[in-house]
Design a protein around this motif. Structure first.
Motif, short mmCIF file in Angstrom:
data_model
loop_
_atom_site.label_atom_id
_atom_site.label_comp_id
_atom_site.label_asym_id
_atom_site.label_seq_id
_atom_site.Cartn_x
_atom_site.Cartn_y
_atom_site.Cartn_z
N ASP A 447 0.72 -1.13 -0.02
CA ASP A 447 -0.03 0.01 -0.07
C ASP A 447 0.93 1.07 0.08
O ASP A 447 0.44 2.45 -0.40
CB ASP A 447 -1.00 0.04 1.12
CG ASP A 447 -2.04 -1.07 1.09
OD1 ASP A 447 -2.20 -1.49 -0.03
OD2 ASP A 447 -2.67 -1.34 2.14
N PHE A 448 2.20 1.11 0.46
CA PHE A 448 3.03 2.31 0.25
C PHE A 448 3.56 2.26 -1.02
O PHE A 448 4.36 3.17 -1.46
CB PHE A 448 4.05 1.95 1.23
CG PHE A 448 3.99 2.97 2.47
CD1 PHE A 448 4.60 4.03 2.83
CD2 PHE A 448 2.94 2.47 3.52
CE1 PHE A 448 4.77 4.76 4.01
CE2 PHE A 448 2.97 3.26 4.75
CZ PHE A 448 3.55 4.31 4.95
N GLY A 449 3.07 1.38 -1.92
CA GLY A 449 3.68 1.65 -3.52
C GLY A 449 4.88 0.60 -3.82
O GLY A 449 5.23 0.67 -4.71
N LEU A 450 5.42 -0.11 -2.74
CA LEU A 450 6.46 -1.10 -2.98
C LEU A 450 6.12 -2.19 -3.63
O LEU A 450 5.02 -2.69 -3.40
CB LEU A 450 7.28 -1.09 -1.63
CG LEU A 450 7.63 0.18 -0.70
CD1 LEU A 450 8.09 -0.50 0.58
CD2 LEU A 450 8.29 1.19 -1.40
N LEU A 543 0.26 9.72 -2.62
CA LEU A 543 1.53 8.81 -3.33
C LEU A 543 1.53 9.56 -4.93
O LEU A 543 0.60 9.27 -5.73
CB LEU A 543 1.13 7.46 -3.24
CG LEU A 543 1.58 6.96 -2.21
CD1 LEU A 543 0.87 5.57 -2.18
CD2 LEU A 543 3.01 6.60 -1.79
N TYR A 544 2.15 10.46 -5.36
CA TYR A 544 2.55 10.84 -6.62
C TYR A 544 3.13 10.22 -7.53
O TYR A 544 4.08 9.62 -7.12
CB TYR A 544 2.96 12.32 -6.43
CG TYR A 544 2.03 13.50 -6.16
CD1 TYR A 544 0.97 14.03 -7.02
CD2 TYR A 544 2.17 14.08 -4.78
CE1 TYR A 544 0.35 14.90 -6.39
CE2 TYR A 544 1.43 15.06 -4.54
CZ TYR A 544 0.26 15.36 -5.06
OH TYR A 544 -0.61 16.52 -5.02
N ASP A 545 2.54 10.06 -8.91
CA ASP A 545 3.63 9.25 -9.83
C ASP A 545 4.74 10.56 -9.97
O ASP A 545 4.65 11.63 -10.44
CB ASP A 545 2.72 9.41 -11.20
CG ASP A 545 1.44 8.29 -11.03
OD1 ASP A 545 1.61 7.79 -9.91
OD2 ASP A 545 0.70 8.64 -11.81
N THR A 566 -0.03 13.84 -11.14
CA THR A 566 -0.92 12.77 -10.83
C THR A 566 -0.60 11.92 -9.87
O THR A 566 0.47 11.76 -9.71
CB THR A 566 -1.30 12.07 -12.20
OG1 THR A 566 -0.05 11.36 -12.42
CG2 THR A 566 -1.70 13.07 -13.48
N SER A 567 -1.41 11.31 -9.15
CA SER A 567 -1.15 10.34 -7.91
C SER A 567 -1.78 8.93 -8.48
O SER A 567 -2.63 8.70 -9.25
CB SER A 567 -1.99 10.86 -6.88
OG SER A 567 -3.11 10.75 -6.77
N HIS A 568 -1.05 8.07 -7.72
CA HIS A 568 -1.68 6.63 -7.85
C HIS A 568 -2.16 6.11 -6.51
O HIS A 568 -2.42 4.83 -6.37
CB HIS A 568 -0.41 5.79 -8.58
CG HIS A 568 0.68 5.72 -7.47
ND1 HIS A 568 1.66 6.78 -7.92
CD2 HIS A 568 1.27 5.15 -6.57
CE1 HIS A 568 2.91 6.49 -7.11
NE2 HIS A 568 2.56 5.67 -6.27
#
Length: 723
Positions: A447-450, A543-545, A566-568
């Motif tokens: 969920d942190f994008g990892l 969490l931005y791209d 933009t964000s993801h």
């Protein structure tokens, strides 16, 4: 009324009809004979002459758009050079395949004949560089550095150089303002291949044989916008090559310009500081191995926390993108791709994967809160944590007693997170997981994008790895046979591990979760992933791209297409937890924190600094240095492979980058006149009425002189740090 009967006219009419029939038959016979003469008797001759008349297309390549920094300073543009090219099609018509012509050409250009011949040979699986990987029907550049005298010799003696041209041509240039190479971010170009031409044939952006296309970096991502449209003029010519007329003409359109969020001045500082940090690390002795740190690779990312825009991105080792212009030499190609090169073409900011070590603890602290643990409760920071016969030590075996999660970040206490990771593993059923297992630590990492791409506008970003239960199963399936073949009970360390993995490598064990809780074990992350995560903590959870492209501007300057942030997604934690993390990271820089010794004199009251140090252990290698930081404006993450501790190897370099951006000296005094970027750049560069983009004067950054009055212009001129 006439008394002559109508039948009296019949003989005359019949005579006339006969005469007409004879004439028609004669004409038909004459035409038939002429057709026989043209099509049968002399058909081949006239067919050959007709085939000699054809349409010749002359292509004028479009001028490729420039890549500019946020203030309009060119990072990639074009310059006019005298380019000498060879037509392989013409050379292959000669009895010696053009060897004599190329030998004469080499003499004029001051090159070796073999060097020239190698440049015009076609690339294939067996052919080493240099070779031509573009279309064989396109003129092949031999050199883009011809002198005026050499070009005149070739043109005045054209009978000696059939198939050879010498023309002024716009050639790509990477000027490296104030020595900011920006290598892996910009990328490089090479000729289009026949296969690419066929694939793009029916698309809205077909290739011409003369096109150069982006192979990596921004040159590849924004290739369509930068490339423009070549001009094509079609001429009708006879078999002797004489122009009989112009059939059609399509004027060319220059490529658009790309404005990026990169600041060339900050980029130069980031590159220099990363290089110096690695150089300094190599002078330090690793206490574990007893030899100097290798510091063989590194990366740094500077990002706007509130938008995800990348201000600087450096990767070491790097390279000069100009080496690709006009065709790369065999020597340069070997330096970039050989076994001993350490692969400078890799952008380690988005492709370098390593265990994150303790900078991962913000994820573990968040996972603990999601699992029901209170951030401000007390957790025992013992000197070690035991699991059966194994003991997991704290850093330098130091204990701090009962502390909060914020203090666990401050002191980087491993044992607090060991215990939390182990408890959650047991809650979820251990090696026999429950159907409703939460796996909070692994889920929170995702969920942190990892374990996923961040979405940065650069090609070939890697995902990293989150070794959760599913990954363990998949990895075991893929490697079981090799492990079982290599494994040996009671053998060497590697053989014993292989033996254990063969039997039960598909199980997520307690030790796996204990190691994972401090960013160790099988976990892999990239610098851009960690920068994105820390920027999200800074900005309140988004969490931005990460983006580098800021706007695409048409050649005439009339059409501006901005590229908005933009964000993801958002961090999987609430506002309160984000605030708690922020306070904990503030304390890392404060008294007693693991980064405090690197931030003495920092103006925390005016520019609050948050940080987290990380030192990741890698089997068979020296430790990886990680340093993650952010202010209200910016996030900076640096890593150095085999570089030592986080604060020790990367800390000074990160501080120096911040000081350059904010205009600070070592005592924390701020001089805005010296500051490179005290606040994020908001607008776009100024566009002139003719479409050109104004570029400000750019000077090397000069750090404040120390109190003893000494000082150097660290970025003036080409430094010796490169190769």
């Amino acid at each position: 009324m006439s008394n002559i009967p109508e039948t009296g006219r019949t003989p005359r009419v019949q005579t006339r009809l006969v005469i007409i029939q004879v004439l028609v038959v004669s004409l038909l016979l004459t035409l038939g004979g002429r057709l026989w003469y043209l099509q049968i008797r002399n058909g081949d001759e006239y067919a050959d002459e007709a085939n000699g008349n054809h349409v010749q297309r002359v292509v004028q390549p479009a001028v490729r758009g420039a890549i500019l920094d946020a203030r309009g300073v060119p990072l990639a543009d074009n310059e006019t050079r005298l380019v000498v090219s060879a037509s392989r099609t013409e050379l292959m018509k000669m009895k010696d395949d053009g060897e004599a012509v190329l030998t004469r050409l080499a003499g004029v250009l001051g090159m070796e004949p073999k060097e020239v011949m190698d440049k015009v040979r076609l690339c294939n699986a067996e052919t080493p560089q240099p070779c031509w990987n573009g279309s064989p029907y396109q003129p092949i550049p031999v050199t883009d550095e011809a002198t005026t005298q050499q070009a005149l010799q070739i043109r005045e003696r054209s009978e000696d150089f059939p198939g050879i041209t010498a023309e002024p041509t716009a050639v790509r240039r990477y000027p490296a303002p104030v020595d900011a190479r920006t290598s892996q971010v910009l990328g490089y170009l090479s000729p289009v291949t026949d296969e690419e031409i066929q694939k793009a044939k029916d698309t809205d952006s077909p290739y011409l044989r003369s096109d150069q296309v982006g192979r990596s970096g921004l040159e590849r991502t924004y290739d369509k916008e930068l490339r423009g449209q070549a001009g094509v003029t079609s001429y009708e010519v006879d078999k002797l090559g004489r122009v009989m007329g112009e059939s059609e003409s399509d004027p060319g359109v220059p490529g658009s310009n790309l404005v990026t969020s990169i600041d060339a001045r900050v980029q130069a500082v980031a590159e220099a500081e990363l290089h110096e940090a690695m150089k300094t690390a190599r002078t330090q002795v690793d206490k574990i191995t007893g030899r100097p740190y290798e510091a063989d690779a590194g990366a740094v990312v500077v990002m706007e926390s509130r938008t995800g825009r990348v201000i600087a991105m450096a990767s070491q080792p790097d390279y000069d993108p100009n080496s690709w212009v006009g065709g790369i030499s065999a020597k340069d190609y070997a330096k970039l791709t050989g076994k001993d090169s350490n692969y400078p073409l890799l952008n380690r900011a988005i492709q370098g994967q390593a265990a994150p070590g303790s900078i991962f603890k913000v994820v573990s602290a968040s996972a603990a809160v999601r699992a029901g643990y209170d951030f401000n409760d007390r957790y025992n920071c013992s000197s070690s944590y035991s699991l059966g016969s194994r003991s997991f030590a704290n850093f330098e075996s130091q204990g701090h007693g009962p502390i909060t999660l914020g203090e666990a970040l401050k002191f980087s206490c491993n044992t607090v997170f060991y215990a939390l990771g182990h408890q959650e593993w047991k809650r979820d059923g251990g090696i026999k997981p429950k159907k409703d297992a939460h796996d909070w630590f692994y889920r929170t990492a995702h969920d942190f994008g990892l374990g996923s791409e961040t979405g940065i506008d650069l090609p070939n970003e890697v995902t990293g790895r989150i070794p959760d239960r599913q990954w363990k199963k998949d990895f075991w399936t893929a490697n079981k046979d090799a492990w079982c073949k290599q494994g040996k009970k009671g053998g060497t360390y590697v053989e014993q591990i292989a033996y254990e993995n063969c039997l039960e490598g598909n199980q997520l064990k307690a030790g796996d979760s204990i190691n994972f809780s401090i960013g160790q074990g099988d976990i892999l992350v990239t610098p851009i992933q960690m920068a994105t995560a820390y920027a999200a903590i800074s900005n309140g959870g988004t969490l931005y791209d990460p983006t580098i492209g800021k706007a695409v501007i048409s050649p005439d300057g009339k059409k501006i297409t901005e590229i908005p942030p933009t964000s993801h997604g958002r961090l999987p934690i609430g506002k309160k937890t984000i605030e708690d993390l922020d306070k904990g990271l503030l304390s890392v820089v404060g008294p007693g924190g693991t980064a405090s010794w690197r931030f003495g004199g920092w103006p925390q009251d005016r520019i609050p600094m948050r940080a987290k140090t990380g030192t990741a252990q890698v089997y068979g290698k020296q430790t990886t240095s990680w340093f993650a930081t952010y202010t209200d404006d910016y996030t900076i993450v640096m890593t150095i492979s085999q570089g030592g501790t986080g604060s020790g190897a990367s800390g000074p370099a990160v501080r120096n980058i911040y000081e350059a951006m904010y205009g600070l000296d070592e005592q924390g005094n701020q001089d805005l006149k010296r500051a490179l970027l005290p606040a994020p750049q908001k607008g776009l560069p100024k566009i002139s009425p003719d479409g050109t983009i104004d570029a400000p004067e750019i000077r090397p950054y000069v750090p404040p002189a120390p109190e003893d009055g000494t000082g150097t212009e660290v970025l003036a001129g080409p430094p010796a740090r490169r190769d």
